[in-house]
Enzyme design. Structure first.
Site, PDB file in Angstrom:
ATOM      1  N   LYS A 213       0.866  -1.184   0.000  1.00 17.00           N
ATOM      2  CA  LYS A 213       0.000   0.000   0.000  1.00 17.00           C
ATOM      3  C   LYS A 213       0.898   1.228   0.000  1.00 17.00           C
ATOM      4  O   LYS A 213       1.683   1.446   0.921  1.00 17.00           O
ATOM      5  CB  LYS A 213      -0.913   0.004   1.217  1.00 17.00           C
ATOM      6  CG  LYS A 213      -1.930   1.146   1.208  1.00 17.00           C
ATOM      7  CD  LYS A 213      -2.849   1.042   2.410  1.00 17.00           C
ATOM      8  CE  LYS A 213      -3.918   2.122   2.371  1.00 17.00           C
ATOM      9  NZ  LYS A 213      -4.810   2.041   3.555  1.00 17.00           N
ATOM     10  N   ARG A 223     -11.106   9.263   1.227  1.00 18.08           N
ATOM     11  CA  ARG A 223     -11.077   9.905   2.540  1.00 18.08           C
ATOM     12  C   ARG A 223     -12.306  10.770   2.762  1.00 18.08           C
ATOM     13  O   ARG A 223     -12.771  10.924   3.888  1.00 18.08           O
ATOM     14  CB  ARG A 223      -9.772  10.687   2.695  1.00 18.08           C
ATOM     15  CG  ARG A 223      -8.588   9.736   2.845  1.00 18.08           C
ATOM     16  CD  ARG A 223      -7.231  10.411   2.827  1.00 18.08           C
ATOM     17  NE  ARG A 223      -6.180   9.395   2.925  1.00 18.08           N
ATOM     18  CZ  ARG A 223      -4.917   9.607   2.619  1.00 18.08           C
ATOM     19  NH1 ARG A 223      -4.517  10.802   2.202  1.00 18.08           N
ATOM     20  NH2 ARG A 223      -4.028   8.618   2.730  1.00 18.08           N
ATOM     21  N   LYS A 236       0.940   9.956   5.825  1.00 18.91           N
ATOM     22  CA  LYS A 236       1.066   8.552   6.229  1.00 18.91           C
ATOM     23  C   LYS A 236       2.367   7.921   5.720  1.00 18.91           C
ATOM     24  O   LYS A 236       2.477   6.713   5.612  1.00 18.91           O
ATOM     25  CB  LYS A 236      -0.152   7.768   5.730  1.00 18.91           C
ATOM     26  CG  LYS A 236      -1.473   8.358   6.225  1.00 18.91           C
ATOM     27  CD  LYS A 236      -2.665   7.446   5.955  1.00 18.91           C
ATOM     28  CE  LYS A 236      -3.933   8.042   6.514  1.00 18.91           C
ATOM     29  NZ  LYS A 236      -5.082   7.120   6.470  1.00 18.91           N
ATOM     30  N   GLU A 252       8.104  -6.376   1.441  1.00 20.34           N
ATOM     31  CA  GLU A 252       6.883  -6.325   2.238  1.00 20.34           C
ATOM     32  C   GLU A 252       5.999  -7.540   1.949  1.00 20.34           C
ATOM     33  O   GLU A 252       5.465  -8.171   2.869  1.00 20.34           O
ATOM     34  CB  GLU A 252       6.104  -5.040   1.937  1.00 20.34           C
ATOM     35  CG  GLU A 252       6.668  -3.791   2.569  1.00 20.34           C
ATOM     36  CD  GLU A 252       6.297  -3.657   4.040  1.00 20.34           C
ATOM     37  OE1 GLU A 252       5.555  -4.521   4.569  1.00 20.34           O
ATOM     38  OE2 GLU A 252       6.762  -2.692   4.680  1.00 20.34           O
ATOM     39  N   LYS A 267      -2.089  -1.556  -3.870  1.00 20.38           N
ATOM     40  CA  LYS A 267      -2.971  -0.385  -3.780  1.00 20.38           C
ATOM     41  C   LYS A 267      -2.121   0.873  -3.806  1.00 20.38           C
ATOM     42  O   LYS A 267      -1.190   0.980  -3.018  1.00 20.38           O
ATOM     43  CB  LYS A 267      -3.775  -0.467  -2.481  1.00 20.38           C
ATOM     44  CG  LYS A 267      -4.761   0.670  -2.275  1.00 20.38           C
ATOM     45  CD  LYS A 267      -5.530   0.503  -0.982  1.00 20.38           C
ATOM     46  CE  LYS A 267      -6.523   1.641  -0.795  1.00 20.38           C
ATOM     47  NZ  LYS A 267      -7.257   1.543   0.476  1.00 20.38           N
ATOM     48  N   SER A 293     -10.153   5.115  -5.250  1.00 24.24           N
ATOM     49  CA  SER A 293     -11.132   6.172  -5.501  1.00 24.24           C
ATOM     50  C   SER A 293     -10.645   7.202  -6.523  1.00 24.24           C
ATOM     51  O   SER A 293     -11.425   7.653  -7.371  1.00 24.24           O
ATOM     52  CB  SER A 293     -11.481   6.857  -4.192  1.00 24.24           C
ATOM     53  OG  SER A 293     -10.314   7.389  -3.569  1.00 24.24           O
ATOM     54  N   TYR A 332     -14.974   0.078  -7.679  1.00 25.08           N
ATOM     55  CA  TYR A 332     -16.297   0.660  -7.479  1.00 25.08           C
ATOM     56  C   TYR A 332     -17.167   0.494  -8.717  1.00 25.08           C
ATOM     57  O   TYR A 332     -18.374   0.710  -8.649  1.00 25.08           O
ATOM     58  CB  TYR A 332     -16.147   2.149  -7.119  1.00 25.08           C
ATOM     59  CG  TYR A 332     -15.288   2.363  -5.892  1.00 25.08           C
ATOM     60  CD1 TYR A 332     -15.795   2.131  -4.620  1.00 25.08           C
ATOM     61  CD2 TYR A 332     -13.956   2.766  -6.004  1.00 25.08           C
ATOM     62  CE1 TYR A 332     -14.999   2.299  -3.492  1.00 25.08           C
ATOM     63  CE2 TYR A 332     -13.162   2.940  -4.884  1.00 25.08           C
ATOM     64  CZ  TYR A 332     -13.688   2.695  -3.633  1.00 25.08           C
ATOM     65  OH  TYR A 332     -12.900   2.851  -2.522  1.00 25.08           O
TER      66      TYR A 332
END
Length: 343
Positions: A213, A223, A236, A252, A267, A293, A332
Site C-alpha cells: 500500500k 477519505r 502517512k 513487504e 494499492k 477512488s 467501485y
C-alpha cells in the site's frame, strides 16, 4: 495533374521479404479471430465491490467526489449485497463512515462488536450467505486524527496498533467476515492476526494482505467517503510505502506471506501495474489490485466532460489489471461491469 507514384528504390525488399512472411495482422483482421487468440479476459468472477456503510435507516447518501457511489445504511447495504450476488459478484468489501462522536485518539470503537461494520457483516451474512465479506481492521475510520494506527506524541505506534487491530480482526471474524484485509501497513500485523484468528477458532478465515500500500495521492475521494479528509494530521509516509520503491514492495510482500497471508493486494492499482507483475512473477500467489477512488473518479470526471468514452476506458483499465497478473480487482465499477458482462 499527374498522379504521384513513388519510385521503388533499387533493391528494395517487399513487405513479405522484410517480415519473412510473418504478417502479425492476420489474426487481427476479424472479430472472430481476435476473440480466438485473446490472451486475457475479464469476467464477473474477477470483481470485488467496495461499499461504504453508515448508521441509520434508508440512507443512500451520494459522495460528491465519487459520482455514482453512495454511503449506505445497513438495510440498503443488504439490498446491494443481494443485487451483487444475483450479478455473480463473488465478494464485497465494507468500509464505514463513523460518527465523529465515536472517534477517538486510539480508534477504540473498532473493538465494539456492535459497530456499523460488524452489524453490516452479520446482516449481509444472514440475508446473502453465499457472498464473501471482506473487512478492514485498520483504525483510520475510527480515529479522531484520520491515521491508520494509534497516535502517541505525534508518532503512529506500531506494536500497540497491532494489538488493537488484531483484537478487531477477531471481532470481525466472529461477526462473519470471510477475509480480513488489514490496510494499516504496521509491521507484524499479518502474523499477529493469523495467530489470533487460529487461537479463537477462525482457522478458515483468510487474510488478504495490503502488502504493498503506497503513500499515494490517489486516495483523496476515499477519505471524503469515510469522513477522514478533514481530520488527517500530517501524512502517512512513515508507514505506507514510498511510491518510488518496487524492491521494498517485494520485501513487504515476502514478509506478509511468511507471516501467513493467503493473498496479496496492490494499492493503488493502475499506476502500479509493474508492482503487480513483479509480485505475481515472484510469488505465484493470488494477487489483487485495488482500483482506488482517485482512479475511479478520474474516469468518471473525464467521461462526464465528454473527453473519453467512460465505459470503454473503464473496461480497458480493468483488463490492464488482468494483463498485469491480477486474479481479481477491487473496483467501485463492479456492479456496472457485472451488468455489462451479463448483457
Amino acid at each position: 495533374m499527374n498522379k504521384f507514384t513513388p519510385a521503388k528504390a533499387a533493391g528494395a525488399r517487399s513487405v513479405d521479404e522484410i517480415t519473412g512472411s510473418r504478417r502479425l495482422r492476420r489474426m487481427r483482421k476479424a472479430d472472430w479471430s481476435r476473440r480466438l487468440v485473446r490472451e486475457n479476459r475479464l469476467s464477473v468472477d474477477d470483481l470485488i465491490w467496495p461499499i461504504f456503510v453508515v448508521d441509520g435507516k434508508n440512507i443512500r447518501e451520494p459522495i460528491a467526489a465519487m459520482p455514482g457511489v453512495f454511503r449506505l445504511s445497513l438495510d440498503l447495504a443488504v439490498k446491494e449485497a443481494e443485487r451483487a450476488a444475483k450479478l455473480g459478484i463473488p465478494a464485497i468489501a465494507t468500509f464505514p463512515n463513523v460518527e465523529l462522536g465515536l472517534r477517538d485518539q486510539t480508534g477504540s470503537h473498532i473493538l465494539d462488536p456492535e459497530n456499523v461494520i460488524n452489524r453490516t457483516t452479520r446482516a449481509i451474512k444472514h440475508a446473502v450467505p453465499e457472498i464473501g465479506i471482506i473487512t478492514d481492521a485498520a483504525l483510520d475510520p475510527f480515529t479522531s486524527h484520520g491515521h491508520d494506527g494509534i497516535l502517541r506524541d505525534g508518532i503512529i505506534v506500531n506494536d500497540e496498533t497491532v494489538e488493537q487491530i488484531t483484537a478487531a480482526a477477531v471481532i470481525q471474524a466472529a461477526a462473519g467476515a470471510d477475509i480480513i484485509a488489514p490496510s494499516d501497513m504496521m509491521d507484524g500485523r499479518i502474523g499477529a492476526i493469523r495467530d489470533a484468528l487460529d487461537a479463537n477458532g477462525f482457522q478458515d478465515v483468510a487474510i488478504m494482505s495490503y502488502a504493498t500500500k503506497f503513500a499515494s495521492a490517489f486516495y483523496g475521494p476515499y477519505r471524503e467517503a469515510v469522513g477522514t479528509a478533514g481530520l488527517l494530521k500530517g501524512d502517512k509516509k512513515t508507514y505506507y510505502l514510498d511510491h518510488a520503491n518496487s524492491d521494498e514492495a517485494l520485501r513487504e510482500a515476502e514478509q506478509d506471506l511468511a507471516e501467513g497471508a493467503d493473498m496479496l493486494m496492490v494499492k493503488p492499482g493502475l499506476p502500479y501495474l509493474d508492482i503487480i507483475r513483479r509480485l505475481k512473477d515472484e510469488f505465484r500467489m493470488p494477487t489483487f489490485a485495488y482500483q482506488v477512488s482517485g482512479e475511479y473518479s478520474m474516469i468518471r470526471a473525464a467521461a462526464a466532460n465528454g473527453w473519453i468514452d467512460g465505459d470503454k476506458v473503464m473496461l480497458e483499465s480493468l483488463l490492464a489489471f488482468k494483463r498485469a497478473g491480477c486474479d481479481g480487482i477491487l473496483t467501485y465499477f463492479a456492479p456496472e461491469v457485472a451488468e455489462m458482462l451479463k448483457g
